[in-house]
Design an enzyme around this catalytic site. Structure first.
Site, PDB file in Angstrom:
ATOM      1  CB  SER A 141     -26.896  40.420 -39.294  1.00 52.99           C
ATOM      2  OG  SER A 141     -25.903  41.432 -39.311  1.00 52.99           O
ATOM      3  CE1 TYR A 154     -23.164  36.487 -38.158  1.00 54.87           C
ATOM      4  CE2 TYR A 154     -23.383  38.653 -39.189  1.00 54.87           C
ATOM      5  CZ  TYR A 154     -23.717  37.769 -38.178  1.00 54.87           C
ATOM      6  OH  TYR A 154     -24.612  38.141 -37.207  1.00 54.87           O
TER       7      TYR A 154
HETATM    8  N1  LIG Z   1     -24.085  40.869 -31.416  1.00 52.90           N
HETATM    9  C1  LIG Z   1     -24.288  41.501 -32.569  1.00 52.90           C
HETATM   10  O1  LIG Z   1     -23.718  42.577 -32.840  1.00 52.90           O
HETATM   11  C2  LIG Z   1     -25.236  40.926 -33.592  1.00 52.90           C
HETATM   12  C3  LIG Z   1     -25.626  41.746 -34.658  1.00 52.90           C
HETATM   13  C4  LIG Z   1     -26.495  41.228 -35.608  1.00 52.90           C
HETATM   14  C5  LIG Z   1     -26.984  39.952 -35.486  1.00 52.90           C
HETATM   15  N2  LIG Z   1     -26.568  39.181 -34.450  1.00 52.90           N
HETATM   16  C6  LIG Z   1     -27.112  37.816 -34.375  1.00 52.90           C
HETATM   17  O2  LIG Z   1     -27.804  37.676 -33.155  1.00 52.90           O
HETATM   18  C7  LIG Z   1     -27.774  36.320 -32.742  1.00 52.90           C
HETATM   19  C8  LIG Z   1     -27.269  36.247 -31.304  1.00 52.90           C
HETATM   20  O3  LIG Z   1     -25.963  36.821 -31.274  1.00 52.90           O
HETATM   21  P1  LIG Z   1     -25.222  37.188 -29.907  1.00 52.90           P
HETATM   22  O4  LIG Z   1     -24.454  38.426 -30.197  1.00 52.90           O
HETATM   23  O5  LIG Z   1     -26.157  37.143 -28.784  1.00 52.90           O
HETATM   24  O6  LIG Z   1     -24.179  35.962 -29.845  1.00 52.90           O
HETATM   25  P2  LIG Z   1     -23.395  35.326 -28.615  1.00 52.90           P
HETATM   26  O7  LIG Z   1     -23.344  36.264 -27.468  1.00 52.90           O
HETATM   27  O8  LIG Z   1     -22.127  34.818 -29.207  1.00 52.90           O
HETATM   28  O9  LIG Z   1     -24.331  34.079 -28.217  1.00 52.90           O
HETATM   29  C9  LIG Z   1     -24.534  33.070 -29.154  1.00 52.90           C
HETATM   30  C10 LIG Z   1     -25.632  32.166 -28.684  1.00 52.90           C
HETATM   31  O10 LIG Z   1     -25.903  31.203 -29.723  1.00 52.90           O
HETATM   32  C11 LIG Z   1     -25.701  29.882 -29.208  1.00 52.90           C
HETATM   33  N3  LIG Z   1     -25.173  29.040 -30.274  1.00 52.90           N
HETATM   34  C12 LIG Z   1     -24.131  29.293 -31.115  1.00 52.90           C
HETATM   35  N4  LIG Z   1     -23.950  28.270 -31.962  1.00 52.90           N
HETATM   36  C13 LIG Z   1     -24.891  27.350 -31.654  1.00 52.90           C
HETATM   37  C14 LIG Z   1     -25.231  26.049 -32.140  1.00 52.90           C
HETATM   38  N5  LIG Z   1     -24.528  25.497 -33.145  1.00 52.90           N
HETATM   39  N6  LIG Z   1     -26.269  25.402 -31.581  1.00 52.90           N
HETATM   40  C15 LIG Z   1     -26.973  25.941 -30.551  1.00 52.90           C
HETATM   41  N7  LIG Z   1     -26.708  27.151 -30.042  1.00 52.90           N
HETATM   42  C16 LIG Z   1     -25.678  27.845 -30.581  1.00 52.90           C
HETATM   43  C17 LIG Z   1     -24.740  30.044 -28.037  1.00 52.90           C
HETATM   44  O11 LIG Z   1     -24.870  28.924 -27.163  1.00 52.90           O
HETATM   45  P3  LIG Z   1     -23.722  28.604 -26.030  1.00 52.90           P
HETATM   46  O12 LIG Z   1     -23.908  29.654 -24.964  1.00 52.90           O
HETATM   47  O13 LIG Z   1     -24.055  27.250 -25.552  1.00 52.90           O
HETATM   48  O14 LIG Z   1     -22.410  28.713 -26.712  1.00 52.90           O
HETATM   49  C18 LIG Z   1     -25.250  31.370 -27.456  1.00 52.90           C
HETATM   50  O15 LIG Z   1     -26.431  31.145 -26.708  1.00 52.90           O
HETATM   51  C19 LIG Z   1     -26.875  35.596 -33.743  1.00 52.90           C
HETATM   52  O16 LIG Z   1     -27.669  34.975 -34.732  1.00 52.90           O
HETATM   53  C20 LIG Z   1     -26.067  36.721 -34.358  1.00 52.90           C
HETATM   54  O17 LIG Z   1     -25.611  36.394 -35.645  1.00 52.90           O
HETATM   55  C21 LIG Z   1     -25.713  39.635 -33.493  1.00 52.90           C
END
Ligand SMILES: NC(=O)c1ccc[n+]([C@@H]2O[C@H](COP(=O)([O-])OP(=O)(O)OC[C@H]3O[C@@H](n4cnc5c(N)ncnc54)[C@H](OP(=O)(O)O)[C@@H]3O)[C@@H](O)[C@H]2O)c1
Length: 245
Positions: A141, A154
């Protein structure tokens, strides 16, 4: 197609950035194994979307913070697809708390789910890469290098991801495994859907490219890092943030 004949695993592939990565790698020719925690319908929807587009995909359930569950999922993936060429450590959680009210539980949850998971999956996949090597891409991130108020735990978990990326790259280079990370800023997914509108507006204003990221914007960078075009890149954490940082 750049990834044809390759097998890719995407953790957190059911929704958001992980689902976009899975769809993109499949469009580039890879066979996809998605790992998800609990949202079976979302995982099924991503698998069906990939199959409808002519690709091959299957979903596997595991909590990425639990190394025994990850090892068992990895064995199931290898039984189904035979090997691993690319591992995308994308699964993650975000919890916001001000300094003074950060609990050990929340710190530990984020460290285990966001950072330990990267090592747990990498270690479980290691012996399933072919002798010629492969690619690991971790999802970090922008907060790893530029924390914001109420994101201390985080941000620290993602700084750990950056350090793990570099450390693993140094150690796994001899096996032909490249290890890189992408570091998005605010991206439109379930994780950010509940953020206040004025925060999202100011993030948009402060982003030189003038909008927030869509999951597909991140997926393109991951596809590049998995491909042979990135064969001389390892150990890097690349900001994919529209210039925000
Ligand atoms: N969105 C942003 O602005 C942003 C910015 C920077 C970095 N990121 C990073 O990008 C990545 C994806 O984020 P996102 O925004 O796509 O998140 P999201 O929409 O909340 O989706 C999270 C995903 O991770 C899975 N997950 C969460 N905890 C888990 C666990 N303990 N074991 C297995 N799977 C797990 C969830 O599975 P389920 O569907 O089964 O719950 C879902 O597929 C993360 O690492 C996040 O920190 C996001």
């Amino acid at each position: 197609m750049k990834l044809s004949g390759k097998v890719a695993i995407v953790t957190g592939g059911s929704r958001g950035i992980g689902a976009a990565i899975a769809r993109r790698l499949a469009a580039d020719g890879a066979q996809l194994a998605l790992i998800y925690r609990s949202n079976g319908p979302a995982a099924d929807a991503t698998v069906q979307a990939i199959r409808a587009a002519g690709g091959e995909a299957e979903a596997f359930r595991a909590d990425v913070a639990d190394e025994a569950a990850v090892e068992s999922a990895m064995r199931a993936v290898v039984a189904r697809f035979g090997r691993v060429d690319a591992l995308i450590n994308n699964a993650g959680i975000f919890e916001s708390e001000p300094v003074g009210r950060i609990s050990r539980q929340s710190f530990q949850n984020q460290l285990l789910t966001n950072a330990w998971s990267v090592l747990a999956s990498t270690q479980a996949a290691l012996d399933h890469f072919p002798a010629s090597g492969g690619a690991i891409v971790n999802v970090s991130s922008s907060l790893a290098v530029r924390p914001e108020p109420q994101t201390v735990s985080y941000s620290a978990s993602k700084a750990t991801v950056d350090s793990l990326t570099l450390g693993c790259a140094i150690e796994l280079g001899a096996r032909g495994i490249r290890v890189n990370a992408v570091a998005p800023a605010v991206t439109r997914t379930d994780m950010t859907a509940g953020l206040p509108a004025d925060y999202l507006e100011s993030e948009t204003r402060l982003t030189p490219l003038g909008r927030l990221a869509e999951p597909q914007d991140i997926a393109g960078a991951v596809a590049f890092l998995c491909s042979d075009d990135a064969r001389w890149i390892t150990g890097r954490s690349i900001l994919v943030d529209g210039g925000r940082v």
